[in-house]
Write an enzyme that holds these catalytic residues in place. Structure first.
Site, PDB file in Angstrom:
ATOM      1  CG  ASP A  25      45.341  41.761  40.531  1.00 60.84           C
ATOM      2  OD1 ASP A  25      45.645  40.418  41.019  1.00 60.84           O
ATOM      3  OD2 ASP A  25      46.212  42.262  39.896  1.00 60.84           O
ATOM      4  CE  LYS A  87      47.021  34.661  43.239  1.00 64.96           C
ATOM      5  NZ  LYS A  87      47.167  35.833  42.207  1.00 64.96           N
ATOM      6  CD  GLU A 186      45.743  36.592  38.786  1.00 69.92           C
ATOM      7  OE1 GLU A 186      46.732  36.274  37.925  1.00 69.92           O
ATOM      8  OE2 GLU A 186      45.511  36.471  39.787  1.00 69.92           O
ATOM      9  CG  ASP A 208      49.550  37.663  34.569  1.00 66.40           C
ATOM     10  OD1 ASP A 208      50.620  38.242  35.083  1.00 66.40           O
ATOM     11  OD2 ASP A 208      48.366  37.786  35.049  1.00 66.40           O
TER      12      ASP A 208
HETATM   13 MG    MG Z   1      49.109  39.761  38.869  1.00 66.02          MG
END
Ligand code: MG
Ligand code: ADP
Length: 621
Positions: A25, A87, A186, A208
């Site tokens: 992840d 990111k 994800e 999320d």
């Molecule tokens: Mg995450």
């Protein structure tokens, strides 16, 4: 005497060679690695027992790098050389830096047109390099745990990541020497971790909210097959934004302006974050920052973050609408990401979906755990029959056609991998090349969509307009990457392109593009109809002008003059008219007026074709 071991017939004499694959992840804030041991995914911890690796790299003066907690500790005394949240920059363009730059306290190098690079004391560093450092650290952690080499990894990405962002993630893995088995969304990974494939049929919403991104996915589970019905979200909304809202609140209390240096800024954000996390369990948190002491309550936190939570719920609503699912049809709601620990988040999500969300697994770990399970299937240690994964593309992919229109080839929310072909033809007689313009977006006009790539199909044998058959195939692989092939079917000339779009489409732009496509739907239809009539008018004007130049002698002077006037009127109207129906009427009128001329020309060309042939010869053709 020791017994000698003899293998079964058909079995290999070697003990079973198990391959090692992990799930990673790669988060904006924290990254993790997980490995399946005896059928159960376990996240791997470092020497001090931490499994969360802060996604931070520090570039020291002596040429060494530190990654994770050690690096994060340098953020306050050496902010410009301590890179975090990269990111957010991965696969983005320089244009995005202006909007993100205010939030990231770095100096950007702006000279190469590609992904923004960050200026550090060790030269300019790209977000891909920083991500590679993080991935390498996790891979080494895994290699220590398995006491061997890694055979591959499944790396997760936000469901909303576009082509460029996915490609950048893959590039980072390559740079880190990691073989990517699959990029996995994800939320899909989280659903796998929850083992929601137990039910026969169900609809699952995965909410999320991490540090830097928000993702909502609507998954459909049917007899062990997960399908992503729709995705939505915002890649610039997360717990970091909660921190900034709290920091602003503190700044207002202290009466500070915007003129904080990077170090003060970091200190402020660090206390804001500590207060927020403390408020997950406590009603009130003490603050002691920049020489100011005070208190921050759960109630104040709720007030600060409410608008952001509302914005995530609006995205949930849109995703459900895209999926064609009513909120009452959702059977399961899964919480993922550290920010879903904030009580108001879980409460509001529960209210919205009308059911308590699942949160019995650690929301920080589920994504890596699900990725590890998928890695185990893909590396071949476990039969994958029972876990087929399908994802969808977030925006439609199309091609530019005459008149600046877009023809959609693969529609948004189509499950991938997918391959679709469509046939096109040439517009002009003798045309030997065709420009292929690959676009992404929901609108009708090319100018309103995003250009992904352009290439040319050349060496088409000259034919009359409309005779060539050009098959254009769009193929999107399991990682969401697109390749386009164009092929002329008669001559078999072919041209192909892997679409690696210029880095630069922000999440907000995707959302905006979708919003625009809804709000402009009616305008777009009218604009499309007008363009179509304009193309038709151009074709008619061109054809008739050429025909009159060549064959006006077949008509009387007044007939020819009449037609010339009609063509001129059509040309004027084509230029001035913005209403497709009016233009269509004129086209029809001119078509009618030129009918007898067309018939005369047809007769004469048949006569000349027949000249010198007997009827029998013609029949034999
Ligand atoms: Mg995450
Ligand atoms: P990402 O997916 O972006 O890497 P994570 O899922 O690791 O992010 O979540 C990080 C975010 O979760 C941070 O904003 C952090 O402040 C927040 N967070 C972590 N623990 C808590 C907590 N106990 N209460 C509220 N927020 C938390």
């Amino acid at each position: 005497m020791a017994l000698l071991q003899i293998s079964e017939p058909g079995a290999t004499p070697q003990p079973h060679q198990r391959k090692h694959a992990v799930g990673i992840d790669l988060g904006t804030t924290n990254s993790l690695v997980a490995l399946v041991r005896s059928g159960t995914p376990e996240t791997l911890a470092d020497e001090s027992g931490d499994s969360l690796l802060p996604s931070v790299v520090h570039y020291a003066a002596d040429g060494s790098n530190s990654v994770g907690l050690l690096a994060a500790q340098r953020a306050i005394d050496d902010p410009l050389n301590t890179l975090s949240s990269v990111k957010r920059l991965l696969g983005r363009g320089l244009a995005d830096v202006d909007s993100l730059g205010a939030q990231l306290p770095y100096e950007f190098e702006r000279d190469d047109g590609g992904m923004p690079k960050i200026r550090t004391r060790r030269g300019t560093i790209s977000p891909i390099q920083v991500s590679a450092e993080i991935l390498r650290t996790l891979a080494e952690r895994a290699e220590r745990a398995i006491d061997g080499m890694l055979d591959g990894a499944v790396i997760t990405v936000p469901a909303y990541f576009d082509d460029a962002q996915r490609q950048a993630t893959k590039d980072a893995a390559t740079l880190a020497g990691i073989k990517v088995l699959r990029l996995l969304n994800e939320p899909t990974a989280a659903a796998i971790a929850y083992g929601l494939d137990g039910a026969d049929e169900s609809t699952i919403a995965v909410y999320d909210l991490g540090g830097g991104t928000f993702d909502i996915s609507v998954l459909r589970l049917s007899r062990g097959v997960f399908q992503v019905l729709a995705t939505g979200g915002d890649s610039a909304l997360g717990g970091d934004d909660f921190d900034r809202a709290i920091a602003d609140w503190i700044r207002r209390q202290i009466g500070l302006g915007d003129s904080l240096d990077p170090k003060q800024q970091r200190q402020l954000l660090a206390s804001a974050r500590a207060a927020k996390e403390a408020l997950t369990d406590a009603e009130c948190a003490p603050l002691d920052v920049l020489g100011w002491r005070g208190e921050f309550s759960r109630e104040q936190l709720d007030a600060e973050i409410m608008p952001m939570i509302d914005s995530t719920l609006r995205a949930c609503k849109r995703a459900l609408r895209d999926a064609g699912v009513a909120v009452t049809q959702v059977d399961d709601v899964v919480l993922v990401g550290g920010s879903t620990r904030t009580p108001l988040v879980a409460a509001r999500v529960g209210e919205f979906f009308g059911r308590p969300p699942r949160a019995n697994l650690d929301p920080d770990l589920v994504v890596a755990q699900g990725a590890a399970l998928q890695a185990e299937v893909l590396i071949g240690n476990q039969s994958g029959d029972d876990l087929l994964l399908l994802d969808v593309i977030p925006l439609s992919l199309g091609i530019e056609t005459m008149g600046g229109l877009i023809e959609k080839i693969i529609h948004r929310n189509t499950t991938i991998p997918v391959s679709k072909a469509q046939e096109f033809t040439t517009f002009k007689d003798g045309q030997t090349a065709m420009a292929i313009h690959v676009l992404q977006g929901e609108r009708e006009l090319v100018d309103d969509c995003r250009s992904l790539a352009r290439f040319e199909l050349r060496d088409i044998p000259p034919m009359v307009a409309g005779a060539a058959k050009i098959q254009v195939t769009y193929q999107v692989d399991a990682d969401g990457l697109l390749s386009v092939t164009a092929r002329e079917l008669v001559s078999e000339v072919e041209s192909r392109i892997e679409v690696k779009p210029s880095y630069g489409l922000a999440e907000t732009e995707i959302t905006q593009m979708l919003k625009d496509s809804y709000s402009h739907a009616r305008d777009d239809m009218a604009a499309r109809a007008l363009r179509e009539q304009q193309v038709e008018a151009d074709r008619m004007i061109g054809d008739l002008t050429a025909a009159l130049d060549r064959d006006a002698h077949m008509l009387s002077n007044s007939q020819a003059q009449c037609l010339r006037v009609a063509v001129a009127e059509l040309r004027d109207l084509r230029r001035a008219c913005s209403e497709h129906r009016t233009l269509a009427q004129q086209i029809q009128a001119v078509g009618k007026a030129s009918e007898s001329f067309a018939a005369l020309r047809m007769d004469s060309s048949i006569k000349s074709a027949l000249a010198g042939h007997t009827l029998d010869e013609i029949d034999q053709d």
